[in-house]
Write an enzyme that holds these catalytic residues in place. Sequence first.
Site, short mmCIF file in Angstrom:
data_model
loop_
_atom_site.label_atom_id
_atom_site.label_comp_id
_atom_site.label_asym_id
_atom_site.label_seq_id
_atom_site.Cartn_x
_atom_site.Cartn_y
_atom_site.Cartn_z
N GLU A 1 0.83 -1.21 0.00
CA GLU A 1 0.00 0.00 0.00
C GLU A 1 0.86 1.26 0.00
O GLU A 1 0.53 2.26 -0.63
CB GLU A 1 -0.95 0.01 1.21
CG GLU A 1 -2.00 -1.09 1.21
CD GLU A 1 -2.99 -0.96 0.06
OE1 GLU A 1 -2.55 -0.93 -1.10
OE2 GLU A 1 -4.19 -0.95 0.32
N THR B 1 -5.03 6.67 -6.10
CA THR B 1 -5.20 6.85 -4.66
C THR B 1 -4.31 7.97 -4.14
O THR B 1 -4.74 8.78 -3.31
CB THR B 1 -4.89 5.53 -3.92
OG1 THR B 1 -5.80 4.54 -4.40
CG2 THR B 1 -5.05 5.67 -2.42
N1 HSE Z 1 -8.46 4.57 2.97
C1 HSE Z 1 -7.83 4.68 1.68
C2 HSE Z 1 -8.22 6.00 1.04
C3 HSE Z 1 -8.26 3.54 0.83
O1 HSE Z 1 -9.40 6.31 1.06
O2 HSE Z 1 -7.35 6.70 0.55
C4 HSE Z 1 -7.73 3.61 -0.57
O3 HSE Z 1 -7.00 2.50 -0.87
#
Ligand code: HSE
Length: 306
Positions: A128, A180
């Site tokens: 991540e 993201t």
């Molecule tokens: N919690 C994260 C976001 C999840 O909203 O950026 C995205 O992978």
Amino acid sequence: MEQVKILSPATVANLVCGFDILGLALNEPHDIMSIRRIDAPEVEIKNLDSFGLPAEASKNVAGVALLAMMEKLDDGRGFEIAIEKKIMPGSGIGSSAASAAGAVVAANKLLGNIFSNEDLVQFAMNGEKLASGVKHADNIAPCIYGGITLIRSIHPLDIVSIAPPPLFVTIVHPQIEVRTSDARQILRKQILLKDAIRQWGNIGGLITGLMKGDYELIGRSLEDVIIEPVRSILIPAFNEVKFKCKEAGALGGGISGSGPSIFMLSTNEKTARNVEAAMIEVYTKEGIEFHTHVTTVNTEGVRVAN
Ligand code: HSE
């Protein structure tokens, strides 16, 4: 065991009000991965799909997760992993988490489950970090544990499993890309106290509703006054999709993870299909390409394929 083949599920992070702390695993779609050990201390990646993801371990989310595990193992050996992604990268339903979490769960099974689930979350969060610039576990944890998870804390890691009542999930993925890292950068760094109060009321309400099986409370609590107002501008016809889905009977929903997918929860399959029809109607009218899924909550997480 020579080789392990697993299915790694898509996930919905945030669950509207729980930015970075809530997530849910889905039964469909899922990635398929096969892993075996090799004698060289490296990760060899075979991409079996057409997404063009990097095969170099240090640039691949599954690769960096496995490298983190190997550092801990320190036995001079490595892994060869074949990845067939069915979860489109950049869709907002945990594609990078499925790769990273699937890889380390599969590797752990090969090793005779020597690592705990918390260890696996720690390894997978490196994926991540590579994908979004930040370690967050709200896709990784439900992918590994199944069901719905609360990340009460990352430092130290404190993951709480929440057993939800039966829920159907409808997803629409408009075919635009929202990175993201971009969707995180546009967020405000400070929030008003009145918004925080409303948000933690909703988080408490959502978790209580899930634990008590109180669908009305779940529906009322699926409200986000902090992230959604900023991010929804990146998603075409977001407000109309949401309005039409609720009109079709959805309990509620919102942006899946950082988008662009939108998810909606329903109490039964018939309603979930009506919600899908509402999504199809809006995006067909808008002339935007899309994919939909109607599925349920995956209570098992990553599992061995038959
Ligand atoms: N919690 C994260 C976001 C999840 O909203 O950026 C995205 O992978």
